[in-house]
Write a protein that holds these residues in place. Structure first.
Motif, PDB file in Angstrom:
ATOM      1  N   GLN A  20     -11.543  33.723  -0.361  1.00 54.11           N
ATOM      2  CA  GLN A  20     -10.372  34.562  -1.245  1.00 54.11           C
ATOM      3  C   GLN A  20      -9.239  33.489  -0.948  1.00 54.11           C
ATOM      4  O   GLN A  20      -8.824  33.381   0.056  1.00 54.11           O
ATOM      5  N   ILE A  21      -8.874  32.931  -2.103  1.00 54.14           N
ATOM      6  CA  ILE A  21      -7.859  31.940  -2.107  1.00 54.14           C
ATOM      7  C   ILE A  21      -6.587  32.351  -1.938  1.00 54.14           C
ATOM      8  O   ILE A  21      -5.691  32.047  -1.106  1.00 54.14           O
ATOM      9  N   LEU A  22      -6.003  33.607  -2.507  1.00 51.56           N
ATOM     10  CA  LEU A  22      -4.874  33.803  -2.549  1.00 51.56           C
ATOM     11  C   LEU A  22      -4.950  35.414  -1.919  1.00 51.56           C
ATOM     12  O   LEU A  22      -5.864  35.957  -2.302  1.00 51.56           O
ATOM     13  N   ASP A  23      -3.983  36.135  -1.309  1.00 58.03           N
ATOM     14  CA  ASP A  23      -4.167  37.259  -0.729  1.00 58.03           C
ATOM     15  C   ASP A  23      -3.195  38.211  -1.043  1.00 58.03           C
ATOM     16  O   ASP A  23      -2.101  37.598  -0.939  1.00 58.03           O
ATOM     17  N   GLU A  24      -3.047  39.442  -1.046  1.00 55.88           N
ATOM     18  CA  GLU A  24      -1.881  40.237  -0.947  1.00 55.88           C
ATOM     19  C   GLU A  24      -2.521  41.503  -0.294  1.00 55.88           C
ATOM     20  O   GLU A  24      -3.456  41.975  -0.458  1.00 55.88           O
ATOM     21  N   GLY A  25      -1.386  42.082   0.255  1.00 53.80           N
ATOM     22  CA  GLY A  25      -1.712  43.492   1.154  1.00 53.80           C
ATOM     23  C   GLY A  25      -0.526  43.656   2.155  1.00 53.80           C
ATOM     24  O   GLY A  25       0.474  43.068   1.961  1.00 53.80           O
ATOM     25  N   TYR A  26      -0.921  44.350   2.686  1.00 54.00           N
ATOM     26  CA  TYR A  26       0.003  44.815   3.973  1.00 54.00           C
ATOM     27  C   TYR A  26      -0.163  44.209   5.329  1.00 54.00           C
ATOM     28  O   TYR A  26      -1.152  44.015   5.721  1.00 54.00           O
ATOM     29  N   LEU A  27       0.924  43.873   5.811  1.00 53.19           N
ATOM     30  CA  LEU A  27       0.975  43.318   7.340  1.00 53.19           C
ATOM     31  C   LEU A  27       2.201  44.126   8.205  1.00 53.19           C
ATOM     32  O   LEU A  27       3.090  44.484   7.489  1.00 53.19           O
ATOM     33  N   THR A  28       1.894  44.368   9.340  1.00 51.32           N
ATOM     34  CA  THR A  28       3.074  45.046   9.961  1.00 51.32           C
ATOM     35  C   THR A  28       3.868  43.988  10.812  1.00 51.32           C
ATOM     36  O   THR A  28       3.356  42.934  11.360  1.00 51.32           O
ATOM     37  N   ALA A  29       5.318  44.023  10.460  1.00 50.89           N
ATOM     38  CA  ALA A  29       6.205  42.987  10.527  1.00 50.89           C
ATOM     39  C   ALA A  29       7.290  43.237  11.427  1.00 50.89           C
ATOM     40  O   ALA A  29       7.737  44.327  11.324  1.00 50.89           O
ATOM     41  N   ALA A 121      -2.295  42.895  10.903  1.00 50.56           N
ATOM     42  CA  ALA A 121      -2.886  43.149   9.594  1.00 50.56           C
ATOM     43  C   ALA A 121      -3.706  44.553   9.887  1.00 50.56           C
ATOM     44  O   ALA A 121      -3.743  45.204  11.118  1.00 50.56           O
ATOM     45  N   ASP A 122      -3.785  45.185   8.876  1.00 53.92           N
ATOM     46  CA  ASP A 122      -4.371  46.577   8.652  1.00 53.92           C
ATOM     47  C   ASP A 122      -5.725  46.865   9.524  1.00 53.92           C
ATOM     48  O   ASP A 122      -6.033  47.805  10.061  1.00 53.92           O
ATOM     49  N   SER A 123      -6.557  45.515   9.186  1.00 49.42           N
ATOM     50  CA  SER A 123      -7.735  45.848  10.092  1.00 49.42           C
ATOM     51  C   SER A 123      -8.412  44.517  10.434  1.00 49.42           C
ATOM     52  O   SER A 123      -7.774  43.328   9.631  1.00 49.42           O
ATOM     53  N   TRP A 124      -9.455  44.214  10.948  1.00 44.63           N
ATOM     54  CA  TRP A 124     -10.122  42.881  11.365  1.00 44.63           C
ATOM     55  C   TRP A 124     -10.375  42.239   9.981  1.00 44.63           C
ATOM     56  O   TRP A 124     -10.410  41.066   9.956  1.00 44.63           O
ATOM     57  N   GLU A 125     -11.251  43.146   9.276  1.00 45.41           N
ATOM     58  CA  GLU A 125     -11.572  42.605   8.041  1.00 45.41           C
ATOM     59  C   GLU A 125     -10.423  41.699   7.236  1.00 45.41           C
ATOM     60  O   GLU A 125     -10.362  40.703   6.452  1.00 45.41           O
ATOM     61  N   SER A 126      -9.314  42.692   7.080  1.00 49.42           N
ATOM     62  CA  SER A 126      -8.341  42.350   6.397  1.00 49.42           C
ATOM     63  C   SER A 126      -7.573  40.771   6.996  1.00 49.42           C
ATOM     64  O   SER A 126      -7.229  39.982   6.275  1.00 49.42           O
ATOM     65  N   LEU A 127      -7.518  40.780   8.162  1.00 52.46           N
ATOM     66  CA  LEU A 127      -7.221  39.682   8.894  1.00 52.46           C
ATOM     67  C   LEU A 127      -7.918  38.464   8.733  1.00 52.46           C
ATOM     68  O   LEU A 127      -7.393  37.319   8.384  1.00 52.46           O
ATOM     69  N   ASP A 128      -9.292  38.698   8.613  1.00 52.63           N
ATOM     70  CA  ASP A 128      -9.969  37.525   8.152  1.00 52.63           C
ATOM     71  C   ASP A 128      -9.738  37.101   6.754  1.00 52.63           C
ATOM     72  O   ASP A 128      -9.749  35.723   6.597  1.00 52.63           O
ATOM     73  N   GLY A 129      -9.425  37.925   5.907  1.00 49.36           N
ATOM     74  CA  GLY A 129      -8.880  37.472   4.708  1.00 49.36           C
ATOM     75  C   GLY A 129      -7.569  36.543   4.529  1.00 49.36           C
ATOM     76  O   GLY A 129      -7.527  35.474   4.041  1.00 49.36           O
ATOM     77  N   TRP A 130      -6.852  37.040   5.514  1.00 44.44           N
ATOM     78  CA  TRP A 130      -5.299  36.274   5.563  1.00 44.44           C
ATOM     79  C   TRP A 130      -5.736  34.930   6.012  1.00 44.44           C
ATOM     80  O   TRP A 130      -5.227  33.894   5.852  1.00 44.44           O
ATOM     81  N   ASP A 132      -8.388  33.030   6.191  1.00 46.52           N
ATOM     82  CA  ASP A 132      -9.127  32.236   5.258  1.00 46.52           C
ATOM     83  C   ASP A 132      -8.302  32.007   4.147  1.00 46.52           C
ATOM     84  O   ASP A 132      -8.134  30.556   4.010  1.00 46.52           O
ATOM     85  N   ALA A 133      -7.349  32.628   3.598  1.00 48.01           N
ATOM     86  CA  ALA A 133      -6.395  32.094   2.442  1.00 48.01           C
ATOM     87  C   ALA A 133      -5.390  31.154   3.075  1.00 48.01           C
ATOM     88  O   ALA A 133      -5.300  30.177   2.412  1.00 48.01           O
ATOM     89  N   ILE A 134      -4.761  31.531   4.204  1.00 49.29           N
ATOM     90  CA  ILE A 134      -3.865  30.749   4.805  1.00 49.29           C
ATOM     91  C   ILE A 134      -4.409  29.402   5.212  1.00 49.29           C
ATOM     92  O   ILE A 134      -3.955  28.183   4.972  1.00 49.29           O
ATOM     93  N   ARG A 135      -5.466  29.177   6.024  1.00 42.78           N
ATOM     94  CA  ARG A 135      -6.031  28.175   6.284  1.00 42.78           C
ATOM     95  C   ARG A 135      -6.620  27.212   5.239  1.00 42.78           C
ATOM     96  O   ARG A 135      -6.218  25.971   5.197  1.00 42.78           O
ATOM     97  N   LEU A 136      -7.166  27.659   4.156  1.00 43.20           N
ATOM     98  CA  LEU A 136      -7.521  26.866   2.708  1.00 43.20           C
ATOM     99  C   LEU A 136      -6.315  26.371   2.261  1.00 43.20           C
ATOM    100  O   LEU A 136      -6.289  25.371   2.083  1.00 43.20           O
ATOM    101  N   LEU A 137      -5.285  27.069   2.031  1.00 41.41           N
ATOM    102  CA  LEU A 137      -4.003  26.689   1.316  1.00 41.41           C
ATOM    103  C   LEU A 137      -3.452  25.631   2.229  1.00 41.41           C
ATOM    104  O   LEU A 137      -2.995  24.600   1.659  1.00 41.41           O
ATOM    105  N   TYR A 138      -3.303  25.591   3.720  1.00 39.99           N
ATOM    106  CA  TYR A 138      -2.691  24.637   4.437  1.00 39.99           C
ATOM    107  C   TYR A 138      -3.744  23.368   4.299  1.00 39.99           C
ATOM    108  O   TYR A 138      -3.022  22.344   4.209  1.00 39.99           O
TER     109      TYR A 138
END
Length: 155
Positions: A20-29, A121-130, A132-138
């Protein structure tokens, strides 16, 4: 989100498995500028990550007005809302984390040149997506292929 054709082109170019190259969703901040805010001050808000940054989405709120005792209209709305933004170029590392200062859940720690950002992140699966996307982009950024990524994203 990036189109399927662009993802295939990028994966072929970089010879990487489909991610998953780009991600969008919800995070608690936490509120901007208060990384150690109490759990009650943290809000679940929308974020996106692209070839430039991980960015909090700030929705414009309707302007609030009030009448003073003299009858004049007074603007009481918050006209300038700041958003969390982490530039890909500033990232040192990104990882999952668990810390008592974070609300329960899938913690995301992003270490940057100007300090750490902690999100949930909302879930552990969602965290994996974030992650993956951030690491790949970096990785793409650090290897100097940002122009290639930007071209593919806009295709």
């Amino acid at each position: 989100m990036m189109g399927a054709l662009a993802i295939q082109q990028l994966n072929a170019l970089l010879r990487l498995p489909l991610l998953q190259i780009l991600d969008e969703g919800y995070l608690t901040a936490p509120p901007v500028g208060n990384t150690i805010a109490p759990h009650s001050d943290r809000k679940r808000t929308e974020f996106f990550v692209n070839h430039e940054a991980l960015q909090q989405v700030v929705r414009a709120e309707p302007k609030q007005v009030s009448r003073s005792l003299s009858g004049r209209v007074v603007d009481v709305g918050n006209t300038e809302k700041k958003a969390i933004r982490v530039d890909i170029a500033d990232i040192i590392s990104v990882s999952s984390c668990a810390d008592l200062t974070l609300p329960p859940g899938a913690g995301l720690c992003i270490n940057t040149t100007s300090g750490s950002v902690f999100l949930v992140a909302d879930s552990w699966e969602s965290l994996d997506g974030w992650l993956d996307a951030i690491r790949l982009l970096y990785t793409i950024y650090s290897r100097g292929k940002t122009d290639v990524l930007a071209d593919l994203i806009t295709t």
